[in-house]
Write an enzyme that holds these catalytic residues in place. Structure first.
Site, PDB file in Angstrom:
ATOM      1  N   GLY A 197     -92.168 -53.613 113.679  1.00 15.53           N
ATOM      2  CA  GLY A 197     -90.734 -53.917 113.545  1.00 15.53           C
ATOM      3  C   GLY A 197     -89.984 -52.645 113.229  1.00 15.53           C
ATOM      4  NE  ARG A 198     -85.119 -54.462 110.738  1.00 13.57           N
ATOM      5  CZ  ARG A 198     -84.727 -55.725 110.876  1.00 13.57           C
ATOM      6  NH1 ARG A 198     -83.799 -56.027 111.744  1.00 13.57           N
ATOM      7  NH2 ARG A 198     -85.246 -56.696 110.143  1.00 13.57           N
ATOM      8  CB  ILE A 199     -90.270 -50.897 108.007  1.00 15.57           C
ATOM      9  CG1 ILE A 199     -88.968 -51.403 107.372  1.00 15.57           C
ATOM     10  CG2 ILE A 199     -90.975 -49.925 107.052  1.00 15.57           C
ATOM     11  CD1 ILE A 199     -89.145 -52.244 106.105  1.00 15.57           C
ATOM     12  CD  GLU A 215     -95.228 -56.444  94.175  1.00 12.01           C
ATOM     13  OE1 GLU A 215     -94.020 -56.537  93.887  1.00 12.01           O
ATOM     14  OE2 GLU A 215     -95.632 -56.012  95.257  1.00 12.01           O
ATOM     15  CG  HIS A 246     -92.320 -53.855  95.651  1.00 16.02           C
ATOM     16  ND1 HIS A 246     -92.614 -55.167  95.892  1.00 16.02           N
ATOM     17  CD2 HIS A 246     -91.600 -53.451  96.720  1.00 16.02           C
ATOM     18  CE1 HIS A 246     -92.095 -55.550  97.048  1.00 16.02           C
ATOM     19  NE2 HIS A 246     -91.467 -54.504  97.577  1.00 16.02           N
TER      20      HIS A 246
HETATM   21  C1  DGY Z   1     -88.050 -55.628 100.671  1.00 11.97           C
HETATM   22  O1  DGY Z   1     -86.822 -55.420 100.620  1.00 11.97           O
HETATM   23  O2  DGY Z   1     -88.518 -56.684 101.085  1.00 11.97           O
HETATM   24  C2  DGY Z   1     -88.968 -54.532 100.301  1.00 11.97           C
HETATM   25  O3  DGY Z   1     -90.178 -55.024  99.860  1.00 11.97           O
HETATM   26  C3  DGY Z   1     -88.353 -53.602  99.300  1.00 11.97           C
HETATM   27  O4  DGY Z   1     -89.232 -52.580  99.036  1.00 11.97           O
END
Ligand code: DGY
Length: 346
Positions: free
Chosen positions: A156-158, A268, A287
């Site tokens: 995807g984008r990331i 987390e 995170h």
């Molecule tokens: C999100 O925005 O979902 C990411 O996990 C932030 O780091």
């Protein structure tokens, strides 16, 4: 009287100011997230809820808010903490904050790749624990990245931003998996999609960028670690639940893979007694993927815009429905039709 909204943590002023122009804003002021009881009580009577990825927003929360609830704006691009089907059933719009955190998160992934490839964690520990005794010709040897293969799981984008940075900086070759064909990606990186097994077997660096859902939970487990190369580096900036952490521990401890870099864990924060904390070849961040001043400012504005539109019964600008699976999308289309006829209320 102004409509009331609940904001589940202090967020940047850019978004809060927008919200305060429109609503009576109740902001959770504590450092730690509101517990269940607090969420259930603070949402009563709100038209909008600004939630964080650490807040579970399900049917009970929506019903506790009441039938006037029109929008939930998640302060994140991921929204696995929200029961979107329950929201759609109740005519509640759900928004997220895509795009504006792509580079920040991709930078975090690249940082973890470098940290894992070059033993930053063990090196920093060596200095801090006063164990740095000499320049070691054979110590702390990592791996070059130049010309190696990068496997992006979830292009995807990331994922694409990570690929761009690692191709541009280190000339890495890209392979990837994706839910849909991506001809533009094939063209940009001179590659094609591969099966998950092929990606695991070919990649020197594997970077995870998939949503967490029933299909992807623990998608990286014993079997997948066994397919990886002994020099493989696994990086996760998506969601902790995508990796089976027991299997990860075994793979790292036995050195069946080289190292891991995690910005996300399950749960987390990672429990104090998690054995992953002890491993020198596992770099763990709390995170921080989107944690830049610029990204968080933009996220706050998008979340505010989502709540402002939802409360006015208008389609929200950054809706999660555009990426939902086909079945949820059909429900979403009915929901959208309802909005476009001007109702907007449940
Ligand atoms: C999100 O925005 O979902 C990411 O996990 C932030 O780091």
């Amino acid at each position: 009287m102004r409509n009331k909204i609940f904001v589940a943590r202090i967020i940047p002023d850019a978004g809060l100011q927008l919200l305060r122009q429109q609503f009576d804003v109740d902001v959770w002021q504590e450092f730690l997230p509101p517990n269940r009881e607090a969420i259930l009580s603070r949402v009563k009577g709100v038209v909008g809820l600004l939630s964080l990825l650490s807040d579970r927003i399900d049917a009970e929360v929506m019903d506790a808010a009441g039938p006037q609830l029109r929008g939930i704006a998640n302060f994140a691009v991921g929204y696995n903490n929200i029961d979107v089907a329950a929201a759609v059933e109740r005519g509640i719009a759900v928004g997220n904050t895509p795009d504006v955190l792509t580079d920040a998160t991709a930078d975090t992934a690249v940082g973890l790749v470098l940290a894992a490839a070059r033993h930053f964690q063990a090196s920093i520990l060596q200095v801090r624990s006063l164990q740095w005794k000499t320049w070691e010709p054979m110590g702390l040897l990592g791996h070059d990245l130049n010309g190696k293969t990068l496997g992006i799981v979830g292009m995807g984008r990331i994922g694409a931003a990570v690929a761009r940075k690692l191709v541009g900086g280190w000339g890495m070759r890209v392979v990837y998996t994706s839910r849909s064909p991506k001809p533009e990606i094939d063209h940009e990186f001179n590659t094609t999609q591969v099966s998950m097994d092929d990606l695991l077997a070919q990649s020197d660096v594997i970077s995870l960028h998939t949503d967490l859902n029933e299909q992807t939970k623990h998608m990286i487990g014993d079997r997948e670690f066994a397919l990886m190369k002994p020099n493989a580096i696994l990086v996760n900036t998506a969601r902790g639940g995508v990796i089976d952490q027991v299997a990860l521990y075994k793979a790292l401890k036995s050195k069946s893979i080289f190292a891991a870099g995690l910005d996300v864990t399950d749960p987390e924060p990672l429990p104090n007694d998690s054995p992953l904390r002890e491993l020198e070849n596992c770099t763990i961040l709390p995170h921080i993927g989107s944690a830049t001043v610029e990204a968080r400012d933009r996220m706050s504005v998008m979340a505010a815009q989502n709540l402002i539109a939802a409360s006015a019964g208008q389609p929200i600008p950054f809706s999660v429905r555009r990426v939902l699976d086909p079945i949820a999308n059909q429900i979403g289309q009915r929901f959208n039709a309802k909005f476009s006829h001007g109702s907007g209320s449940p």
